[in-house]
Scaffold this motif. Structure first.
Motif, PDB file in Angstrom:
ATOM      1  N   LEU A  21       0.760  -1.317   0.075  1.00 49.30           N
ATOM      2  CA  LEU A  21       0.186  -0.028  -0.132  1.00 49.30           C
ATOM      3  C   LEU A  21       0.818   1.212   0.117  1.00 49.30           C
ATOM      4  O   LEU A  21       1.799   1.794   0.981  1.00 49.30           O
ATOM      5  CB  LEU A  21      -1.500   0.270   1.080  1.00 49.30           C
ATOM      6  N   TYR A  22       0.412   2.256  -1.047  1.00 51.57           N
ATOM      7  CA  TYR A  22       1.610   3.382  -0.925  1.00 51.57           C
ATOM      8  C   TYR A  22       0.467   4.320  -1.305  1.00 51.57           C
ATOM      9  O   TYR A  22      -0.342   4.197  -1.848  1.00 51.57           O
ATOM     10  CB  TYR A  22       2.267   2.536  -1.945  1.00 51.57           C
ATOM     11  N   LEU A  23       1.112   5.424  -1.390  1.00 54.01           N
ATOM     12  CA  LEU A  23      -0.084   6.767  -1.256  1.00 54.01           C
ATOM     13  C   LEU A  23       0.798   7.772  -3.003  1.00 54.01           C
ATOM     14  O   LEU A  23       2.131   7.279  -3.302  1.00 54.01           O
ATOM     15  CB  LEU A  23       0.623   7.912  -0.452  1.00 54.01           C
ATOM     16  N   ASP A  24      -0.474   7.185  -3.897  1.00 60.10           N
ATOM     17  CA  ASP A  24       0.373   8.219  -4.609  1.00 60.10           C
ATOM     18  C   ASP A  24       0.267   9.727  -5.163  1.00 60.10           C
ATOM     19  O   ASP A  24      -0.831   9.908  -4.679  1.00 60.10           O
ATOM     20  CB  ASP A  24      -0.671   7.462  -6.463  1.00 60.10           C
ATOM     21  N   PRO A  25       1.235  10.558  -5.128  1.00 63.22           N
ATOM     22  CA  PRO A  25       1.109  11.953  -4.945  1.00 63.22           C
ATOM     23  C   PRO A  25       0.586  12.659  -5.548  1.00 63.22           C
ATOM     24  O   PRO A  25      -0.143  13.637  -5.204  1.00 63.22           O
ATOM     25  CB  PRO A  25       3.253  11.937  -4.294  1.00 63.22           C
ATOM     26  N   ALA A  26       0.901  12.075  -6.965  1.00 66.89           N
ATOM     27  CA  ALA A  26       0.086  13.052  -8.238  1.00 66.89           C
ATOM     28  C   ALA A  26      -1.930  12.751  -7.705  1.00 66.89           C
ATOM     29  O   ALA A  26      -2.465  14.191  -8.072  1.00 66.89           O
ATOM     30  CB  ALA A  26       0.438  12.432  -9.314  1.00 66.89           C
ATOM     31  N   GLU A  27      -2.128  12.072  -7.169  1.00 63.35           N
ATOM     32  CA  GLU A  27      -3.488  12.042  -7.188  1.00 63.35           C
ATOM     33  C   GLU A  27      -3.880  11.218  -5.941  1.00 63.35           C
ATOM     34  O   GLU A  27      -4.945  11.890  -5.835  1.00 63.35           O
ATOM     35  CB  GLU A  27      -4.370  10.652  -8.077  1.00 63.35           C
ATOM     36  N   ASP A  68       4.737   2.828   3.879  1.00 63.07           N
ATOM     37  CA  ASP A  68       4.875   3.575   3.052  1.00 63.07           C
ATOM     38  C   ASP A  68       5.560   5.327   3.575  1.00 63.07           C
ATOM     39  O   ASP A  68       4.062   5.753   4.235  1.00 63.07           O
ATOM     40  CB  ASP A  68       4.101   3.717   1.835  1.00 63.07           C
ATOM     41  N   PRO A  69       6.624   5.591   2.949  1.00 62.78           N
ATOM     42  CA  PRO A  69       6.922   6.958   3.449  1.00 62.78           C
ATOM     43  C   PRO A  69       6.225   8.299   3.330  1.00 62.78           C
ATOM     44  O   PRO A  69       5.757   8.710   4.253  1.00 62.78           O
ATOM     45  CB  PRO A  69       8.307   6.979   3.136  1.00 62.78           C
ATOM     46  N   GLU A  70       5.708   8.091   2.163  1.00 63.64           N
ATOM     47  CA  GLU A  70       4.878   9.239   1.847  1.00 63.64           C
ATOM     48  C   GLU A  70       3.443   9.278   2.414  1.00 63.64           C
ATOM     49  O   GLU A  70       3.259  10.248   2.756  1.00 63.64           O
ATOM     50  CB  GLU A  70       5.021   9.072  -0.003  1.00 63.64           C
ATOM     51  N   LEU A  71       2.593   7.716   2.218  1.00 65.47           N
ATOM     52  CA  LEU A  71       1.387   7.238   3.307  1.00 65.47           C
ATOM     53  C   LEU A  71       2.017   7.941   4.729  1.00 65.47           C
ATOM     54  O   LEU A  71       0.675   8.313   5.785  1.00 65.47           O
ATOM     55  CB  LEU A  71       1.412   6.413   2.837  1.00 65.47           C
TER      56      LEU A  71
END
Length: 407
Positions: free
Chosen positions: A329-335, A392-395
């Motif tokens: 599971l990760y965060l899509d930064p664009a969306e 996930d670091p961004e999430l």
């Protein structure tokens, strides 16, 4: 908390049913009484999300059916009734419950495949079949489970006069158990059918705004946390997994029945060995082991030292849950949406190919939905609190920013 907490929750008359629940039990009893004499099977479906009291209703319903079956003055007198659940850990709870309850016997509780094979062998037909966690019924052949039909619900209907079952499409967590509303509607269409939707949340003390946030999160949408996130509910976001583990251990010392769980995406094989999850802060814990005992995994004290999976925790109430979101599971930064990276999957059984789904894009969507469903199930295990950590670091960063904005 006592080790038999889950059994107590499901035991009839241990907790007073709400007026809505009582009325539903009586409505199903009337539906069953009306359709038992017919030659065509009838089916009653209950729909509801995690924590809406589905299992408690079925437990009370089956208890009343069994009392009536042993009452010579009842219209249910002499009926042969069964309770099915396709989850070995949940089945253990029902079998524990069966001992002290009058006329509710361990032999009344079966896995669906056992029921199908036994009744075929004996050339018998059941009167009433109650199915908990019906979204776990196999919807394709599975030789590993000795099921060679096309769909377990279809087979159960052929062997029953009345079927009562509960569905939660957000709890579909394997492709071989895949269900959606269209599939269910096609199966029940030829039969007399009634349904009921449960919406009131009984498990979690969280407010509706936080539950809405969890539902959106489990659908891939990262909303700002509501301002009343922690009102009557202990919800926390952690920067490292080890700090979260220590907090869950403390909650377990205080009130019991608190566990660390994780979504799939870390190496694990049923080979008898231990397979460890390594995360930030020095977190180092093994996945849950296969549970050969008659005690459900969540109620074994030593499992505070393991990481629970969807297979050991689905269907169980915990006081506090600490959820690790795996590398899938990760965060899509664009969306700014939570997505699934299937290249990091480690559980092939969870998303095995289906021969009846020929469109690759449709099958990919199905697999992504199943992973997100597992987030929904695990995140809602905690009655009094849920703690969350993302690999996930961004999430993780986005979750922490939203969480700290509340303080």
């Amino acid at each position: 908390m006592a080790n038999n907490a889950a059994t107590t929750k499901l035991a009839p008359n241990q907790h007073k049913l709400s007026p809505e629940q009582q009325a539903l039990v009586q409505r199903i009893m009337q539906f069953t009484q009306h359709h038992l004499p017919g030659s065509t099977p009838a089916i009653f479906t209950i729909n509801g999300d995690c924590g809406t009291g589905k299992s408690v209703i079925l437990s009370q319903l089956f208890y009343e059916l069994q009392q009536a079956a042993h009452n010579e003055h009842s219209q249910f007198s002499g009926t042969k009734n069964y309770f099915l659940v396709n989850h070995p850990e949940v089945l253990k709870v029902y079998k524990q419950m069966a001992g002290p309850e009058q006329n509710v016997l361990k032999k009344n509780f079966l896995r669906p495949t056992s029921f199908i094979n036994q009744l075929h062998k004996r050339h018998e037909r059941a009167d009433v079949v109650v199915i908990d966690e019906a979204h776990l019924l196999l919807s394709q052949p599975d030789h590993y489970n000795n099921f060679y039909g096309d769909n377990q619900l279809t087979e159960i209907l052929k062997l029953s006069r009345v079927v009562i079952c509960v569905f939660d499409f957000h709890q579909v967590i394997q492709t071989k158990n895949y269900w959606d509303q269209e599939m269910l509607s096609q199966i029940v269409a030829p039969y007399p059918h009634a349904e009921y939707d449960l919406t009131h949340q009984f498990r979690m003390t969280a407010g509706p705004e936080l539950i809405h946030w969890m539902d959106a999160f489990s659908a891939g949408e990262l909303l700002p946390l509501p301002v009343n996130t922690r009102q009557n509910y202990d919800f926390r976001i952690y920067a490292d997994a080890e700090s979260m583990r220590q907090a869950i251990v403390q909650r377990n010392r205080e009130v019991g029945l608190s566990r660390i769980v994780a979504t799939t995406g870390y190496p694990s094989t049923l080979d008898g060995g231990k397979h460890y999850i390594h995360e930030t802060g020095g977190f180092h814990m093994p996945w849950d082991q296969y549970n050969y005992t008659q005690t459900p995994w969540a109620e074994i004290p030593e499992t505070i030292n393991e990481v629970g999976s969807i297979y050991t925790c689905q269907g169980f109430d915990l006081n506090y849950v600490g959820l690790i979101l795996s590398p899938l599971l990760y965060l899509d930064p664009a969306e700014h949406r939570i997505k699934v990276d299937l290249s990091k999957k480690t559980n092939n059984e969870m998303i095995k190919r289906r021969t009846d789904v020929t469109d690759p894009a449709q099958f990919t969507r199905m697999k992504h939905q199943i992973i997100l469903n597992s987030v929904n199930v695990l995140l809602k295990r905690g009655i009094h609190g849920a703690y969350l950590y993302a690999h996930d670091p961004e999430l993780r960063k986005a979750l922490l920013q939203s969480y700290h904005s509340l303080n």
